[in-house]
Design an enzyme around this catalytic site. Structure first.
Site, mmCIF file in Angstrom:
data_model
loop_
_atom_site.group_PDB
_atom_site.id
_atom_site.type_symbol
_atom_site.label_atom_id
_atom_site.label_comp_id
_atom_site.label_asym_id
_atom_site.label_seq_id
_atom_site.Cartn_x
_atom_site.Cartn_y
_atom_site.Cartn_z
ATOM 1 C CD GLU A 86 -3.061 -1.080 2.124
ATOM 2 O OE1 GLU A 86 -3.140 -0.071 2.850
ATOM 3 O OE2 GLU A 86 -3.856 -2.032 2.202
ATOM 4 C CE LYS B 177 -10.499 -3.961 4.426
ATOM 5 N NZ LYS B 177 -9.697 -5.154 4.789
#
Length: 337
Positions: A143, A262
């Site tokens: 990330e 999410k």
């Protein structure tokens, strides 16, 4: 690839020629899949269709995407989420000595999104220098955070505190946050970690701990929330999996006070809205989150603003696919009154 194949075959055949609202489309997709966890067609495939429909309707209505999401959720008071920048990676996201999957910077002491992003960028630049001075490499994890071969979790947090102060900020302006991702750890000592969480909550400028225990350890989540939850957010991700049933159980168990959202985990826009509503109904904080594999698409920023999520996780401000989300947030903020 599998998601695209599903969309181009069974899903497209089932949808072409029909008219839908967002609710009826998402209901249709859920029924078409026919499994509790979207395991047949997959959450990525279904969410792709659900989001494409959202974009198409927003374009037809000539409204910004976040306003379309807000209308669906009954939200008109748009507030910018506070970003949680994942700048040090460990766990399964990096092969180093850090057990914690994500060590984050949370710039709470700023009123504008650009100031928050600028502060994070400045800290990342300083962090890179500090890592190099310690003789470590500056390779990045999934990330966009650095993944130096540090020896302990405490060393990682000490490094972040040093980066904050070296960049001329204070730990009142920029806090730390952790994603332990305990379900992915080997040889996880629950008692030892419980004690460690209480210690670091006292010794570091910590604002949240995500997934401090494994995904079904309701009792220890509840105990930790009771111990430090008045000053630290105890965030559920693997525990709650953007699922309203598990969010309801978390409420009964008093397990968390914040939840990761999410959308591709739950599979549709409508279900994402329901999950956020369930979080807010309990008086908790919602954290909109991207995933490890990302593109330049910025819809998660619009979801976060449109649904009133208090926080957003979109990775470190180091890679184009991560910065795109923060740039979109700045763009949205500039358009708000």
């Amino acid at each position: 690839v599998a998601a695209v194949a599903q969309i181009n075959t069974e899903i497209s055949v089932a949808l072409v020629g029909k008219e839908f609202s967002q609710q009826t489309l998402d209901d249709f997709l859920i029924k078409l899949d026919g499994t509790p966890a979207k395991s047949r067609l997959g959450g990525n495939a279904l969410l792709g269709i659900s989001l494409a429909f959202s974009r198409a309707v927003a374009a037809e209505q000539k409204v910004e995407l976040y306003r379309y999401f807000g209308a669906l959720a009954g939200n008109t008071a748009f507030v910018m989420p506070i970003p949680m920048f994942n700048v040090l990676n460990g766990g399964k996201h990096a092969k180093n000595g850090i057990e914690i999957q994500e060590c984050m910077l949370v710039p709470i002491g700023f009123s504008r999104m650009r100031e928050r992003v600028d502060a994070a960028v400045a800290c990342v630049v300083t962090l890179k220098t500090l890592i190099e001075q310690k003789g470590h490499g500056t390779e990045m994890g999934d990330e966009g955070g650095f993944a130096p071969a540090l020896k302990t979790n405490d060393e990682a947090m000490d490094l972040l505190v040093s980066a904050i102060t070296a960049a001329s900020y204070t730990t009142g302006q920029i806090k730390l946050a952790l994603d332990v991702a305990a379900s992915s750890l080997n040889n996880f000592d629950k008692e030892k970690m419980s004690a460690w969480y209480k210690t670091i909550a006292k010794n570091y400028p910590l604002t949240s701990i995500e997934d401090p225990f494994t995904e079904d350890d309701w009792e220890r989540f509840a105990a930790l929330r009771a111990a430090i939850g008045k000053r630290i957010l105890i965030i559920g991700d693997d525990l709650t999996v953007t699922n309203t049933d598990r969010i309801a159980r978390a409420a009964r168990e008093h397990a968390v006070n914040a939840v990761i959202i999410k959308p591709n985990q739950v599979g549709t826009v409508t279900e994402t809205i329901a999950a956020v509503a369930a979080v807010h109904a309990n008086g908790w904080k919602a954290v909109a989150s991207n995933r490890s594999g990302e593109t330049l698409d910025t819809w998660i920023a619009d979801i976060a603003v449109g649904l009133g999520c208090e926080y957003i996780k979109a990775g470190a401000p180091t890679k184009p696919e991560r910065m795109a989300k923060y740039t979109r947030l700045i763009e949205i903020e500039s358009a708000l009154p």
